[in-house]
Design an enzyme around this catalytic site. Structure first.
Site, mmCIF file in Angstrom:
data_model
loop_
_atom_site.group_PDB
_atom_site.id
_atom_site.type_symbol
_atom_site.label_atom_id
_atom_site.label_comp_id
_atom_site.label_asym_id
_atom_site.label_seq_id
_atom_site.Cartn_x
_atom_site.Cartn_y
_atom_site.Cartn_z
ATOM 1 N N ARG A 64 -27.960 -13.724 33.073
ATOM 2 C CA ARG A 64 -28.461 -12.428 33.502
ATOM 3 C C ARG A 64 -29.986 -12.463 33.579
ATOM 4 N NH1 ARG A 64 -26.712 -7.711 35.833
ATOM 5 N NH2 ARG A 64 -27.733 -5.893 34.963
ATOM 6 N N THR A 105 -11.119 -3.987 5.895
ATOM 7 C CA THR A 105 -10.401 -3.147 4.933
ATOM 8 C C THR A 105 -9.100 -3.777 4.435
ATOM 9 O OG1 THR A 105 -11.336 -1.180 5.955
ATOM 10 C CG2 THR A 105 -9.348 -0.860 4.650
ATOM 11 N N GLU A 118 -6.146 -6.543 3.475
ATOM 12 C CA GLU A 118 -6.201 -7.745 2.604
ATOM 13 C C GLU A 118 -7.324 -7.591 1.576
ATOM 14 O OE1 GLU A 118 -4.281 -10.363 2.367
ATOM 15 O OE2 GLU A 118 -3.006 -10.075 4.123
ATOM 16 N N GLN A 160 -34.217 -10.594 22.618
ATOM 17 C CA GLN A 160 -32.824 -11.022 22.823
ATOM 18 C C GLN A 160 -32.528 -12.251 21.955
ATOM 19 O OE1 GLN A 160 -30.953 -9.109 24.682
ATOM 20 N NE2 GLN A 160 -29.251 -10.225 25.582
ATOM 21 N N THR A 188 0.815 -1.224 0.000
ATOM 22 C CA THR A 188 0.000 0.000 0.000
ATOM 23 C C THR A 188 0.847 1.273 0.000
ATOM 24 O OG1 THR A 188 -1.659 -1.197 1.258
ATOM 25 C CG2 THR A 188 -1.834 1.194 1.285
HETATM 26 C C1 LIG Z 1 -3.929 -1.402 10.531
HETATM 27 C C2 LIG Z 1 -3.580 -1.539 9.103
HETATM 28 C C3 LIG Z 1 -2.600 -2.418 8.702
HETATM 29 C C4 LIG Z 1 -2.227 -2.525 7.371
HETATM 30 N N1 LIG Z 1 -1.167 -3.323 7.036
HETATM 31 C C5 LIG Z 1 -0.702 -3.278 5.763
HETATM 32 C C6 LIG Z 1 0.520 -3.945 5.422
HETATM 33 O O1 LIG Z 1 1.156 -4.580 6.265
HETATM 34 N N2 LIG Z 1 0.952 -3.866 4.140
HETATM 35 C C7 LIG Z 1 0.271 -3.180 3.181
HETATM 36 O O2 LIG Z 1 0.721 -3.149 2.048
HETATM 37 N N3 LIG Z 1 -0.881 -2.522 3.481
HETATM 38 C C8 LIG Z 1 -1.357 -2.539 4.739
HETATM 39 N N4 LIG Z 1 -2.519 -1.857 5.066
HETATM 40 C C9 LIG Z 1 -3.206 -1.106 4.028
HETATM 41 C C10 LIG Z 1 -4.525 -1.739 3.605
HETATM 42 O O3 LIG Z 1 -4.280 -2.918 2.902
HETATM 43 C C11 LIG Z 1 -5.293 -0.705 2.783
HETATM 44 O O4 LIG Z 1 -5.705 0.300 3.688
HETATM 45 C C12 LIG Z 1 -6.475 -1.322 2.070
HETATM 46 O O5 LIG Z 1 -6.033 -2.096 0.998
HETATM 47 C C13 LIG Z 1 -7.471 -0.277 1.554
HETATM 48 O O6 LIG Z 1 -6.838 0.687 0.803
HETATM 49 P P1 LIG Z 1 -7.085 2.228 1.115
HETATM 50 O O7 LIG Z 1 -6.820 2.463 2.548
HETATM 51 O O8 LIG Z 1 -6.296 2.990 0.129
HETATM 52 O O9 LIG Z 1 -8.611 2.467 0.879
HETATM 53 P P2 LIG Z 1 -9.359 2.985 -0.485
HETATM 54 O O10 LIG Z 1 -9.036 2.036 -1.557
HETATM 55 O O11 LIG Z 1 -8.986 4.404 -0.692
HETATM 56 O O12 LIG Z 1 -10.821 2.860 -0.019
HETATM 57 C C14 LIG Z 1 -11.549 3.907 0.637
HETATM 58 C C15 LIG Z 1 -13.047 3.706 0.416
HETATM 59 O O13 LIG Z 1 -13.330 3.793 -0.974
HETATM 60 C C16 LIG Z 1 -14.071 2.690 -1.402
HETATM 61 N N5 LIG Z 1 -13.635 2.271 -2.745
HETATM 62 C C17 LIG Z 1 -12.368 2.232 -3.238
HETATM 63 N N6 LIG Z 1 -12.368 1.745 -4.485
HETATM 64 C C18 LIG Z 1 -13.650 1.456 -4.784
HETATM 65 C C19 LIG Z 1 -14.291 0.896 -5.924
HETATM 66 N N7 LIG Z 1 -13.627 0.500 -6.999
HETATM 67 N N8 LIG Z 1 -15.615 0.729 -5.876
HETATM 68 C C20 LIG Z 1 -16.322 1.097 -4.789
HETATM 69 N N9 LIG Z 1 -15.772 1.612 -3.682
HETATM 70 C C21 LIG Z 1 -14.455 1.804 -3.678
HETATM 71 C C22 LIG Z 1 -13.764 1.583 -0.417
HETATM 72 O O14 LIG Z 1 -14.856 0.687 -0.307
HETATM 73 C C23 LIG Z 1 -13.537 2.337 0.880
HETATM 74 O O15 LIG Z 1 -14.743 2.490 1.562
HETATM 75 C C24 LIG Z 1 -2.903 -1.754 6.392
HETATM 76 C C25 LIG Z 1 -3.915 -0.882 6.764
HETATM 77 C C26 LIG Z 1 -4.238 -0.748 8.111
HETATM 78 C C27 LIG Z 1 -5.258 0.272 8.494
#
Ligand SMILES: Cc1cc2nc3c(=O)[nH]c(=O)nc-3n(C[C@H](O)[C@H](O)[C@H](O)COP(=O)(O)OP(=O)(O)OC[C@H]3O[C@@H](n4cnc5c(N)ncnc54)[C@H](O)[C@@H]3O)c2cc1C
EC number: 1.3.3.6
Length: 692
Positions: free
Chosen positions: A365, A473, A475, A384, A186
């Site tokens: 409970r 989010t 993977e 519930q 990313t």
């Molecule tokens: C705690 C944490 C650990 C992580 N660890 C790693 C790591 O070790 N290595 C690594 O490489 N990455 C890592 N990540 C990154 C993570 O894989 C990305 O955040 C994730 O792939 C989503 O990408 P983005 O944040 O750019 O979201 P975006 O792609 O910008 O998405 C934002 C919003 O837009 C929407 N959206 C985007 N594209 C579309 C579409 N085509 N159609 C409809 N809706 C869309 C999504 O549904 C989402 O709601 C990590 C992230 C976090 C928060």
């Protein structure tokens, strides 16, 4: 002689005083905790309402044997290890920095002291690897994710995207944690759109090296697990740039993966040209050190290209067995589905934990009740039951579906069968998004179902919710992944009409297009008998009918809109429809697997309990979507009403075996109960849940 009225009054006073005594006892426990109730007071009544109906007797052992996988032993070993090491248990209150150090020590303890080597199973026995991940994740979710970063992402990228030379050089160091590493895909400007990554790896033929560069701020690698503190290496995803002899001078070969050392092996200092920043305090998973990486002309040997799907020779010539950038990109990402499989599986583990806590608490409970009678268990309230029983049924459904996914994934790893690869790719995307979204919502429902006590940190809903939330989010963002499922269904729909083959999971489409899409039978749409509604054929037909209809309609809509809006615009115009289609398909696969699991259960009483849960899962889903079925007259009004009534009845029946159903998960005490009291009698279960 005492009059009847006097007797009644005395009885009322007696029961009032009993209730009052019990309340005082409970309150006093809040001041001076005691682990067992005084013998003079009766235990809490847990069967007040349910005792009135006939209860199914379930052989708990048989059910749990059926549920627990073949890797129970290694999970027990993990729990024993952490139970014997209080210094490796995560306290409720802990700073970010301490949590990161603790998490690293927990992982080191697992590998170097308990002698459990997860990396050995990543490629050769994924089922065992996921069982380890589930167990360590229940100790601390940060630990599960840290382990996943080290072995599944960093280690997995080396062995799956690299070749023998990489395996030989790195396997042992990754395995024993000398080579801690990251998975740097990313970037600040690109997360979901991996093909849009901007980091470059330019080949320098004079020095036989690649030069890794971050061309602008938007290309800084962001959120990279293990980068802020512990990682020594990173698998960096970058555009491969090769020199050419034409007027352009260079050629962009698309995204490839490279091993880049980021810290010195001895001093742990950041290496020249690498800049690392800390991503800071997060909503959850604070035991994982996420960081940002920037590269300024960092040189790595040519050998560091993970060259399974594409290679560069000494003179800069590119070779690959795959003909196009898109095919190579697909193959590269295809090798990384293991992370998704693991998340789907782990998310079911979280769902089991939260459902168990909420259901055990709700059994014990008591609030309100009929006048002058003992208060009733809150699980006896229909509301519930409505919150928790379909959830319990869904937990079972997802359990069997993800077990199936893990089996298919393991088979794929052994055979590399092309159809299976495609099947597992779509199934892992679908189940990961469907299950993690469900669990995220369920965690809030469970917290609320436990009232105020659910809000105490010791009862875990807060940390589970915060830690699990990001499962939706990373993977692969769930909304993006569901679109991959929809795209796959459309591809197979087209193939069907062109006479192509359909794999096992999708083969129902062939049948469904011919059978299900014909006008619903006017007689069966009115059938409302319990036997019919609980017949797996009716249930599966209903799910398949819905998916087939959604698929056929969206295919027609896409065709219509693409004429005016183009492919991208048409897709966007139908996006919500496509997401519903993907979810509907995944629910169909889940139900099919659940029905199969019920059929295969060898113990009759366990089978009966599973059948109750399976029927509840199916009918609850149909009821939730009753508008769709009514709109097309698949279900007549009288039948819709019967489905609703039966769903409520089944919720009540499942409530009667809820204890057995959650006990069968066999979650260890530390996972589902607050850690201070560990006794197993009903009273202490109650006090444990509230944290005394
Ligand atoms: C705690 C944490 C650990 C992580 N660890 C790693 C790591 O070790 N290595 C690594 O490489 N990455 C890592 N990540 C990154 C993570 O894989 C990305 O955040 C994730 O792939 C989503 O990408 P983005 O944040 O750019 O979201 P975006 O792609 O910008 O998405 C934002 C919003 O837009 C929407 N959206 C985007 N594209 C579309 C579409 N085509 N159609 C409809 N809706 C869309 C999504 O549904 C989402 O709601 C990590 C992230 C976090 C928060």
């Amino acid at each position: 002689m005492e009059s009847r009225r006097e007797k009644n009054l005395m009885a009322e006073e007696e029961s009032d005083s009993l209730i009052a005594a019990r309340r005082i006892q409970r309150l006093s426990l809040h001041i001076s905790p005691s682990l067992t109730p005084p013998p003079s007071l009766p235990l809490l009544q847990t069967e007040t309402c349910s005792a009135r109906s006939k209860k199914l007797e379930v052989d708990g052992q048989a059910l749990s044997l059926y549920m627990r996988g073949k890797h129970m032993d290694i999970q027990e070993k993990i729990f024993e290890f952490y139970n014997s090491r209080p210094d490796l248990q995560t306290p409720i209150e802990i700073s970010k920095d301490d949590h990161r150090e603790l998490c690293m020590n927990q992982l080191l303890g697992l590998v170097r002291e308990a002698g459990i080597r997860p990396f050995r199973y990543v490629a050769d026995d994924p089922e065992k690897y996921f069982a380890i991940m589930e167990a360590v994740g229940s100790v601390d979710m940060s630990l599960g994710i840290k382990m996943g970063v080290q072995y599944s992402l960093w280690g997995g990228s080396v062995i799956n995207l690299g070749t023998k030379k990489h395996r030989d050089k790195y396997f042992d160091g990754i395995d024993n944690l000398d080579y801690t590493g990251c998975f740097a895909m990313t970037e600040l400007h690109h997360g979901s759109n991996v093909q849009g990554l901007q980091t470059t790896a330019t080949f320098d033929p004079f020095k036989d090296e690649f030069v890794i560069d971050t061309p602008h701020d938007g290309a800084i690698k962001w959120w990279i697990g293990n980068a802020a503190v512990h990682g020594k290496f990173a698998t960096v995803f970058a555009r491969l740039i090769l020199p050419t002899h034409d007027s352009k001078g260079v050629s962009d070969m698309g995204v490839h993966a490279f091993i880049v050392p980021i810290r010195d092996m001895k001093t742990h200092q950041t290496l020249p040209g690498v800049e690392i920043q800390d991503c800071g305090h997060k909503v959850g998973l604070n035991g994982v050190d996420n960081g940002a990486l920037r590269f300024r002309s960092v040189r790595i040997p040519r050998d560091n290209l993970l060259n399974r799907f594409g290679d560069v020779s000494r003179d800069g010539t590119y070779t690959s067995s795959l003909p196009t950038i898109n095919k190579r990109f697909g193959a590269t990402l295809g090798e990384l589905v293991g992370g998704r499989v693991g998340l789907a599986y782990a998310s079911v583990g979280v769902l089991k934990i939260s459902a168990t806590i909420a259901i055990r608490y709700s059994l014990l409970r008591q609030q309100f009740g009929p006048p002058k009678q003992p208060e009733v268990s809150i699980l006896d309230y229909q509301s519930q039951q409505h919150k928790l029983m379909p959830m319990l049924a869904s937990t079972y459904a997802y359990h069997f579906a993800t077990v199936y996914l893990v089996e298919k994934y393991s088979e794929m790893k052994k055979t590399h069968d092309e159809q299976l690869v495609a099947d597992v790719h779509a199934l892992s995307a679908g189940l990961k998004s469907y299950v993690t979204s469900y669990t995220a919502k369920a965690l809030s429902v469970c917290r609320e179902a436990c009232g105020g006590h659910g809000y105490a940190a010791v009862n875990r809903f807060g940390s589970l919710r915060n830690d699990h939330d990001i499962f939706q989010t990373f993977e692969g963002d769930n909304t993006v992944l569901l679109q991959q499922v929809a795209a796959d269904l459309l591809k197979r729909y087209k193939e069907k009409f062109q006479g192509g083959t359909l794999t096992v999971t999708w083969s129902y489409l062939r049948e469904s297009m011919n059978t299900y899409l014909s006008q619903p039978n006017p007689v069966t749409v009115r059938w409302e008998g319990e036997d019919h509604l609980r017949d797996p054929k009716f249930q599966l037909d209903a799910f398949r009918y819905r998916t087939s209809r959604l698929l056929q309609n969206v295919a027609a809509r896409l065709q219509k809109h693409s004429k005016t809006l183009g492919g991208f615009g048409a897709w966007n115009r139908c996006l919500n429809h496509l997401l519903t289609l993907a979810e509907s398909h995944i629910e169909t696969v889940i139900l099919a697997k659940f029905i199969e699991a019920v059929k295969n259960c060898p113990d009759p009483s366990a089978k009966a309990a599973l059948k109750l849960a399976c029927d509840l899962y199916a009918l609850d889903r149909i009821w939730e979507d009753i508008g769709t079925y009514r709109n097309v007259d698949y279900v007549a009004p009288n039948k819709a009403k019967a489905i609703h009534k039966l769903t409520e009845y089944l919720s009540f029946q499942v409530r009667n075996v809820a204890k057995e159903l959650v006990d069968a998960f066999e979650l260890p005490d530390h996972v589902t109960r607050a850690p201070i009291a560990m006794q197993s009698d009903a009273y202490s279960q109650y006090t444990q849940v509230v944290g005394f």
